[in-house]
Design a protein around this motif. Structure first.
Motif, PDB file in Angstrom:
ATOM      1  N   SER A  71      -1.918  11.362  -6.574  1.00 54.28           N
ATOM      2  CA  SER A  71      -2.843  10.541  -7.344  1.00 54.28           C
ATOM      3  C   SER A  71      -2.066   9.596  -8.245  1.00 54.28           C
ATOM      4  N   GLY A  72      -2.782   8.632  -8.819  1.00 57.18           N
ATOM      5  CA  GLY A  72      -2.168   7.749  -9.800  1.00 57.18           C
ATOM      6  C   GLY A  72      -1.858   6.356  -9.321  1.00 57.18           C
ATOM      7  N   GLY A  73      -2.074   6.083  -8.057  1.00 55.34           N
ATOM      8  CA  GLY A  73      -1.806   4.743  -7.546  1.00 55.34           C
ATOM      9  C   GLY A  73      -2.828   3.734  -8.040  1.00 55.34           C
ATOM     10  N   GLY A  74      -2.594   2.479  -7.686  1.00 57.53           N
ATOM     11  CA  GLY A  74      -3.517   1.429  -8.072  1.00 57.53           C
ATOM     12  C   GLY A  74      -2.905   0.067  -7.890  1.00 57.53           C
ATOM     13  N   LEU A  75      -3.616  -0.918  -8.423  1.00 52.96           N
ATOM     14  CA  LEU A  75      -3.161  -2.309  -8.376  1.00 52.96           C
ATOM     15  C   LEU A  75      -2.489  -2.631  -9.707  1.00 52.96           C
ATOM     16  N   VAL A  76      -1.298  -3.170  -9.639  1.00 49.02           N
ATOM     17  CA  VAL A  76      -0.550  -3.498 -10.856  1.00 49.02           C
ATOM     18  C   VAL A  76       0.173  -4.826 -10.642  1.00 49.02           C
ATOM     19  N   GLN A  77       0.342  -5.554 -11.710  1.00 47.77           N
ATOM     20  CA  GLN A  77       1.052  -6.827 -11.628  1.00 47.77           C
ATOM     21  C   GLN A  77       2.560  -6.597 -11.561  1.00 47.77           C
ATOM     22  N   PRO A  78       3.285  -7.550 -10.984  1.00 46.84           N
ATOM     23  CA  PRO A  78       4.750  -7.431 -10.993  1.00 46.84           C
ATOM     24  C   PRO A  78       5.270  -7.234 -12.413  1.00 46.84           C
ATOM     25  N   GLY A  79       6.230  -6.326 -12.539  1.00 43.56           N
ATOM     26  CA  GLY A  79       6.764  -5.973 -13.848  1.00 43.56           C
ATOM     27  C   GLY A  79       6.035  -4.836 -14.528  1.00 43.56           C
ATOM     28  N   GLY A  80       4.919  -4.427 -13.978  1.00 43.50           N
ATOM     29  CA  GLY A  80       4.134  -3.356 -14.574  1.00 43.50           C
ATOM     30  C   GLY A  80       4.655  -1.972 -14.223  1.00 43.50           C
ATOM     31  N   SER A  81       3.904  -0.970 -14.684  1.00 44.05           N
ATOM     32  CA  SER A  81       4.300   0.423 -14.498  1.00 44.05           C
ATOM     33  C   SER A  81       3.134   1.254 -13.976  1.00 44.05           C
ATOM     34  N   LEU A  82       3.480   2.310 -13.286  1.00 44.31           N
ATOM     35  CA  LEU A  82       2.514   3.314 -12.832  1.00 44.31           C
ATOM     36  C   LEU A  82       3.193   4.671 -12.878  1.00 44.31           C
ATOM     37  N   ARG A  83       2.387   5.698 -13.062  1.00 43.36           N
ATOM     38  CA  ARG A  83       2.884   7.075 -12.992  1.00 43.36           C
ATOM     39  C   ARG A  83       2.092   7.803 -11.924  1.00 43.36           C
ATOM     40  N   LEU A  84       2.781   8.229 -10.895  1.00 41.33           N
ATOM     41  CA  LEU A  84       2.157   8.989  -9.818  1.00 41.33           C
ATOM     42  C   LEU A  84       2.316  10.484 -10.081  1.00 41.33           C
ATOM     43  N   SER A  85       1.317  11.233  -9.628  1.00 39.88           N
ATOM     44  CA  SER A  85       1.346  12.686  -9.739  1.00 39.88           C
ATOM     45  C   SER A  85       1.091  13.298  -8.374  1.00 39.88           C
ATOM     46  N   TRP A 108       8.130  18.769   5.085  1.00 34.56           N
ATOM     47  CA  TRP A 108       7.415  19.591   6.038  1.00 34.56           C
ATOM     48  C   TRP A 108       6.558  18.662   6.903  1.00 34.56           C
ATOM     49  N   PRO A 109       6.818  18.522   8.153  1.00 32.44           N
ATOM     50  CA  PRO A 109       6.129  17.505   8.957  1.00 32.44           C
ATOM     51  C   PRO A 109       4.627  17.728   9.111  1.00 32.44           C
ATOM     52  N   ASP A 110       4.176  18.954   8.961  1.00 33.12           N
ATOM     53  CA  ASP A 110       2.758  19.243   9.185  1.00 33.12           C
ATOM     54  C   ASP A 110       1.920  19.168   7.916  1.00 33.12           C
ATOM     55  N   TYR A 111       2.535  18.838   6.785  1.00 32.28           N
ATOM     56  CA  TYR A 111       1.811  18.952   5.511  1.00 32.28           C
ATOM     57  C   TYR A 111       1.820  17.680   4.678  1.00 32.28           C
ATOM     58  N   TRP A 112       1.836  16.535   5.330  1.00 37.56           N
ATOM     59  CA  TRP A 112       1.700  15.297   4.567  1.00 37.56           C
ATOM     60  C   TRP A 112       0.291  15.213   3.993  1.00 37.56           C
ATOM     61  N   GLY A 113       0.196  14.793   2.718  1.00 39.07           N
ATOM     62  CA  GLY A 113      -1.103  14.586   2.100  1.00 39.07           C
ATOM     63  C   GLY A 113      -1.662  13.226   2.465  1.00 39.07           C
ATOM     64  N   GLN A 114      -2.695  12.825   1.726  1.00 45.48           N
ATOM     65  CA  GLN A 114      -3.338  11.546   2.026  1.00 45.48           C
ATOM     66  C   GLN A 114      -2.591  10.373   1.402  1.00 45.48           C
ATOM     67  N   GLY A 115      -1.710  10.670   0.472  1.00 41.41           N
ATOM     68  CA  GLY A 115      -0.955   9.623  -0.189  1.00 41.41           C
ATOM     69  C   GLY A 115      -1.786   8.897  -1.238  1.00 41.41           C
ATOM     70  N   THR A 116      -1.113   8.050  -1.988  1.00 40.76           N
ATOM     71  CA  THR A 116      -1.786   7.216  -2.981  1.00 40.76           C
ATOM     72  C   THR A 116      -1.262   5.785  -2.843  1.00 40.76           C
ATOM     73  N   GLN A 117      -2.181   4.838  -2.780  1.00 39.26           N
ATOM     74  CA  GLN A 117      -1.820   3.441  -2.529  1.00 39.26           C
ATOM     75  C   GLN A 117      -1.326   2.787  -3.815  1.00 39.26           C
ATOM     76  N   VAL A 118      -0.184   2.150  -3.718  1.00 38.19           N
ATOM     77  CA  VAL A 118       0.345   1.331  -4.807  1.00 38.19           C
ATOM     78  C   VAL A 118       0.434  -0.101  -4.306  1.00 38.19           C
ATOM     79  N   THR A 119      -0.226  -0.992  -5.026  1.00 29.84           N
ATOM     80  CA  THR A 119      -0.195  -2.404  -4.677  1.00 29.84           C
ATOM     81  C   THR A 119       0.312  -3.195  -5.870  1.00 29.84           C
ATOM     82  N   VAL A 120       1.381  -3.937  -5.651  1.00 33.52           N
ATOM     83  CA  VAL A 120       1.979  -4.750  -6.710  1.00 33.52           C
ATOM     84  C   VAL A 120       1.740  -6.214  -6.356  1.00 33.52           C
ATOM     85  N   SER A 121       0.881  -6.829  -7.127  1.00 28.19           N
ATOM     86  CA  SER A 121       0.487  -8.198  -6.817  1.00 28.19           C
ATOM     87  C   SER A 121      -0.062  -8.875  -8.055  1.00 28.19           C
ATOM     88  N   SER A 122       0.160 -10.179  -8.131  1.00 29.78           N
ATOM     89  CA  SER A 122      -0.419 -10.958  -9.231  1.00 29.78           C
ATOM     90  C   SER A 122      -1.751 -11.557  -8.822  1.00 29.78           C
TER      91      SER A 122
END
Length: 116
Positions: A7-21, A102-116
């Motif tokens: 969790s914790g992904g999102g849309l952020v501008q270049p130079g910004g910050s995010l914290r994934l969990s 572990w190849p069989d246990y990938w989660g759904q992931g969280t999308q990080v998009t860096v764009s202005s």
């Protein structure tokens, strides 16, 4: 059953910050080295950062060095990725997994998009 929930992904501008969990369950979290990985559109999934079981040792891909910090809280079964100074090329789906993964246990992931 092993589960990894990012969790914790999102849309952020270049130079910004995010914290994934990422919370793990179904295994003894404190016994497992963990990594963050990412997959950009049309590219292979690659490792971003790794942390040892106790958190005392970390390593980073060259692209992450100096900008990203991996950490973990074994009491919460959670691994974190603090991402600073984000760049458009950091845009990807971010996953956590064991190291090596572990190849069989990938989660759904969280999308990080860096764009202005």
């Amino acid at each position: 059953q092993v589960q990894l929930v990012e969790s914790g992904g999102g849309l952020v501008q270049p130079g910004g910050s995010l914290r994934l969990s990422c919370e793990g369950s179904g295994f003894t979290f404190s016994y497992v080295a963990m990594s963050w990985y990412r997959q950009a559109p049309g590219k292979q999934r690659t490792r971003v950062a790794t942390i040892a079981t106790s958190g005392g040792s970390t390593s980073y891909a060259d692209s992450a060095k100096g900008r990203f910090t991996i950490s973990r809280d074994n009491a919460k079964n959670t691994v974190y990725l603090q991402m600073n100074s984000l760049k458009p090329e950091d845009t990807a789906v971010y996953y956590c997994n064991a190291h090596p993964p572990w190849p069989d246990y990938w989660g759904q992931g969280t999308q990080v998009t860096v764009s202005s």
